[in-house]
Design an enzyme around this catalytic site. Structure first.
Site, PDB file in Angstrom:
ATOM      1  N   HIS A   1     -13.547  10.407  10.576  1.00 16.56           N
ATOM      2  CA  HIS A   1     -13.085   9.019  10.421  1.00 16.56           C
ATOM      3  C   HIS A   1     -11.621   8.928  10.782  1.00 16.56           C
ATOM      4  O   HIS A   1     -10.822   9.822  10.503  1.00 16.56           O
ATOM      5  CB  HIS A   1     -13.392   8.449   9.035  1.00 16.56           C
ATOM      6  CG  HIS A   1     -12.542   8.915   7.902  1.00 16.56           C
ATOM      7  ND1 HIS A   1     -11.362   8.311   7.566  1.00 16.56           N
ATOM      8  CD2 HIS A   1     -12.718   9.903   6.997  1.00 16.56           C
ATOM      9  CE1 HIS A   1     -10.842   8.915   6.489  1.00 16.56           C
ATOM     10  NE2 HIS A   1     -11.647   9.892   6.130  1.00 16.56           N
TER      11      HIS A   1
ATOM     12  N   GLU B   1     -14.236   4.169   7.087  1.00 17.02           N
ATOM     13  CA  GLU B   1     -14.872   5.142   6.186  1.00 17.02           C
ATOM     14  C   GLU B   1     -14.418   4.912   4.765  1.00 17.02           C
ATOM     15  O   GLU B   1     -15.184   5.017   3.807  1.00 17.02           O
ATOM     16  CB  GLU B   1     -14.536   6.576   6.625  1.00 17.02           C
ATOM     17  CG  GLU B   1     -15.275   7.666   5.851  1.00 17.02           C
ATOM     18  CD  GLU B   1     -14.564   8.170   4.588  1.00 17.02           C
ATOM     19  OE1 GLU B   1     -15.170   8.952   3.840  1.00 17.02           O
ATOM     20  OE2 GLU B   1     -13.405   7.766   4.347  1.00 17.02           O
TER      21      GLU B   1
ATOM     22  N   ASP C   1     -13.803  15.796   7.907  1.00 13.67           N
ATOM     23  CA  ASP C   1     -13.025  14.850   7.105  1.00 13.67           C
ATOM     24  C   ASP C   1     -12.145  15.691   6.186  1.00 13.67           C
ATOM     25  O   ASP C   1     -12.634  16.273   5.217  1.00 13.67           O
ATOM     26  CB  ASP C   1     -13.988  13.963   6.312  1.00 13.67           C
ATOM     27  CG  ASP C   1     -13.267  12.887   5.490  1.00 13.67           C
ATOM     28  OD1 ASP C   1     -12.022  12.866   5.506  1.00 13.67           O
ATOM     29  OD2 ASP C   1     -13.969  12.093   4.838  1.00 13.67           O
TER      30      ASP C   1
ATOM     31  N   HIS D   1      -5.034  10.227  -0.724  1.00 12.81           N
ATOM     32  CA  HIS D   1      -5.020   8.762  -0.860  1.00 12.81           C
ATOM     33  C   HIS D   1      -3.679   8.221  -1.376  1.00 12.81           C
ATOM     34  O   HIS D   1      -3.654   7.163  -2.001  1.00 12.81           O
ATOM     35  CB  HIS D   1      -6.187   8.264  -1.736  1.00 12.81           C
ATOM     36  CG  HIS D   1      -7.501   8.307  -0.996  1.00 12.81           C
ATOM     37  ND1 HIS D   1      -8.676   7.822  -1.502  1.00 12.81           N
ATOM     38  CD2 HIS D   1      -7.799   8.783   0.239  1.00 12.81           C
ATOM     39  CE1 HIS D   1      -9.648   7.993  -0.618  1.00 12.81           C
ATOM     40  NE2 HIS D   1      -9.143   8.578   0.442  1.00 12.81           N
TER      41      HIS D   1
HETATM   42  N1  TRP Z   1     -14.376  11.087   2.315  1.00 15.58           N
HETATM   43  C1  TRP Z   1     -13.322  11.166   1.326  1.00 15.58           C
HETATM   44  C2  TRP Z   1     -12.192  10.283   1.831  1.00 15.58           C
HETATM   45  O1  TRP Z   1     -12.080  10.040   2.986  1.00 15.58           O
HETATM   46  C3  TRP Z   1     -12.815  12.571   1.146  1.00 15.58           C
HETATM   47  C4  TRP Z   1     -13.820  13.453   0.521  1.00 15.58           C
HETATM   48  C5  TRP Z   1     -14.029  13.606  -0.798  1.00 15.58           C
HETATM   49  C6  TRP Z   1     -14.752  14.279   1.192  1.00 15.58           C
HETATM   50  N2  TRP Z   1     -15.035  14.488  -1.000  1.00 15.58           N
HETATM   51  C7  TRP Z   1     -15.497  14.932   0.180  1.00 15.58           C
HETATM   52  C8  TRP Z   1     -15.013  14.558   2.518  1.00 15.58           C
HETATM   53  C9  TRP Z   1     -16.514  15.819   0.513  1.00 15.58           C
HETATM   54  C10 TRP Z   1     -16.031  15.451   2.837  1.00 15.58           C
HETATM   55  C11 TRP Z   1     -16.768  16.075   1.844  1.00 15.58           C
HETATM   56  O2  TRP Z   1     -11.406   9.839   1.050  1.00 15.58           O
HETATM   57 ZN    ZN Z   2     -11.325  10.752   4.359  1.00 16.18          ZN
END
Ligand code: TRP
Ligand code: ZN
Ligand code: CA
Length: 444
Positions: A131, A177, A206, A293
């Site tokens: 993403h 995302e 990611d 974040h």
């Molecule tokens: N997708 C989440 C984000 O973008 C990050 C994330 C949390 C994640 N746990 C995960 C990504 C497990 C891959 C696998 O904020």
């Molecule tokens: Zn992410």
């Protein structure tokens, strides 16, 4: 009524024969399932080293784009589209065929970027994606400039090598995302089923440069998982299975429609344990990414070693899976008759009669299951060999709060003669939710 259809061994004929008979091959094309382990496949090309400096240069650009656009690259903000234009410009110049897919979310236009590398088998498509949006709190350099840059630099390496892969290669950068996998869901939902069935697999990246990194490999498709694990084994870097929230990234929409998935992750807000610090270094008792974040997810929020290793691992997987000799499709036997599954009741079965084979079933017998149900956690599923031996495919679970079962299971059936009547046995063990076996198939 029973429909069992031995398909041909040639890819082209297999597609024709089964479509003609069942009309269902769109969901079960030979290329759609996980392939046998390619480890020893001759002719697989070795990936080049992905230059860390190039990956970091992309991160610097994402940082500048955020600075010039109010400090973030979030969905609906100028920094998102500027990020997309940056990535697209690099890919266009490198000879990719790019497509921008628009969607609307929370009242703002979002964009996915898809880049196809010309050539390869159009019926066996290997995808890698990440993403490209950040949260609005910051520039999103680890989350997820890191995956975006690693995938971009791998795509550019494909172009530099003028790679002639056996599979068709497709790269993707997803929008929104952070609003709930919006862009990737939109892509999967709008992919015609005939196109879905051509996807060999989707690999997701990611967060791959976390400052206090772990080395996590998604535990999904066994072939993709092994490809990544082999790479890290070669580096002498131990890995763990990714458990920080299954389904929390863009592989989930693919997985939910039965497409094999895999990926890499270096950790978000979970805390690194002492045992993990022992094996990977870094700081125990601290999050993998303390700036997850937040506004401090800037270009300083990256562990170079993790970013370097993971970028090289992306290239390793693209080269290994993308250049292996096409696996000839196996013989497919299918039963498309519907069988009602009584609520909280007795087990039901659906049969497939296999004839004309010699020898035992394979160690990688694929069992494709398509069950429509309103709560799949109720279901216990077994494959019964002709002699009645049961192979558990799925247990019931109080937590599995999703509907349908659309999955391909791999069973080591090498001690069973191939010929005979195989059965799928399904039992619903909890009250209220109901469904039926829509179809199932065996691939030898
Ligand atoms: N997708 C989440 C984000 O973008 C990050 C994330 C949390 C994640 N746990 C995960 C990504 C497990 C891959 C696998 O904020
Ligand atoms: Zn992410
Ligand atoms: Ca039930």
């Amino acid at each position: 009524m029973k429909l069992s259809v031995p398909a041909r061994t040639s890819r082209r004929l297999a597609a024709c024969a089964v479509v003609a008979v069942t009309g269902l091959l769109a969901s079960v094309a030979p290329s759609a399932g996980a392939a046998p382990a390619p480890a020893a496949a001759p002719g697989v090309l070795a990936a080049p080293d992905i230059p860390l400096a190039n990956v970091k240069a992309h991160l610097t650009q994402f940082g500048s784009i955020a600075s010039a656009n109010g400090g973030n690259r979030a969905h609906g903000r100028a920094g998102y589209k500027a990020s997309l234009d940056y990535v697209k410009g690099k890919l266009d110049a490198a000879g990719f065929t790019t497509t921008v897919q628009q969607f609307t979310s929370s009242g703002a236009t979002g964009y996915n970027l898809i880049a196809d590398w010309p050539g390869g088998d159009p019926n066996s498509v290997l995808m890698a994606g990440s993403h490209l949006d950040s949260v609005s709190a910051g520039a999103g350099i680890n989350d997820n400039g890191s995956g975006s840059a690693g995938v971009l630099e791998t795509a550019l390496a494909v172009s530099r090598a003028q790679l002639k892969p056996t599979k068709h290669l497709r790269f993707a950068w997803w929008g929104a995302e952070e609003l709930g996998l919006v862009g990737s869901k939109y892509y999967v939902n709008n992919l015609p089923s005939a196109e879905r069935s051509k996807l060999y697999g989707y690999m997701n990246f990611d967060m791959i440069g976390s400052p206090n990194p772990g080395y996590f490999v998604y535990d999904d498709d066994p072939t993709i998982e092994k490809t990544f694990k082999d790479y890290f084994t070669g580096l002498n870097v131990p890995t763990e299975i990714e458990t920080e929230g299954d389904g929390r990234s863009d592989h989930a929409p693919f997985k939910n429609v039965g497409i094999p998935v895999g990926g890499l992750f270096t950790g978000a807000d979970y805390t690194k344990t002492a045992a993990q610090a022992q094996k990977w270094g870094g700081t125990a008792g601290q999050p993998f990414d303390r700036c997850y974040h937040s506004s401090c997810d800037n270009t300083s929020n990256i562990n170079d070693t993790a970013l370097d290793r993971n970028s090289d691992a992306i290239a390793h997987a693209v080269w290994t899976l993308g250049t292996e000799a096409s696996i000839p499709p196996g013989d497919v036997y299918e039963n498309t008759a519907d069988v009602t599954i009584p609520d909280n009741g007795a087990a039901v079965t659906s049969s497939i009669s296999v004839t004309g084979r010699t020898g035992n079933a394979p160690a990688t017998l694929k069992v494709g299951v398509d069950i429509k149900h309103t709560w799949r956690g109720d279901l216990v599923i077994d494959l019964l060999a002709p002699d009645g031996t049961a192979y558990r495919l799925k247990n019931s679970s109080g937590n599995d709060s999703a509907d349908d079962v659309v999955a391909t299971y791999t069973v080591n059936a090498s001690s069973e003669p191939g010929n005979g009547t195989w059965k799928l046995r399904v039992q619903d063990v909890a009250a209220q939710d109901t469904g039926y076996i829509n179809s199932w198939k065996l691939t030898f």
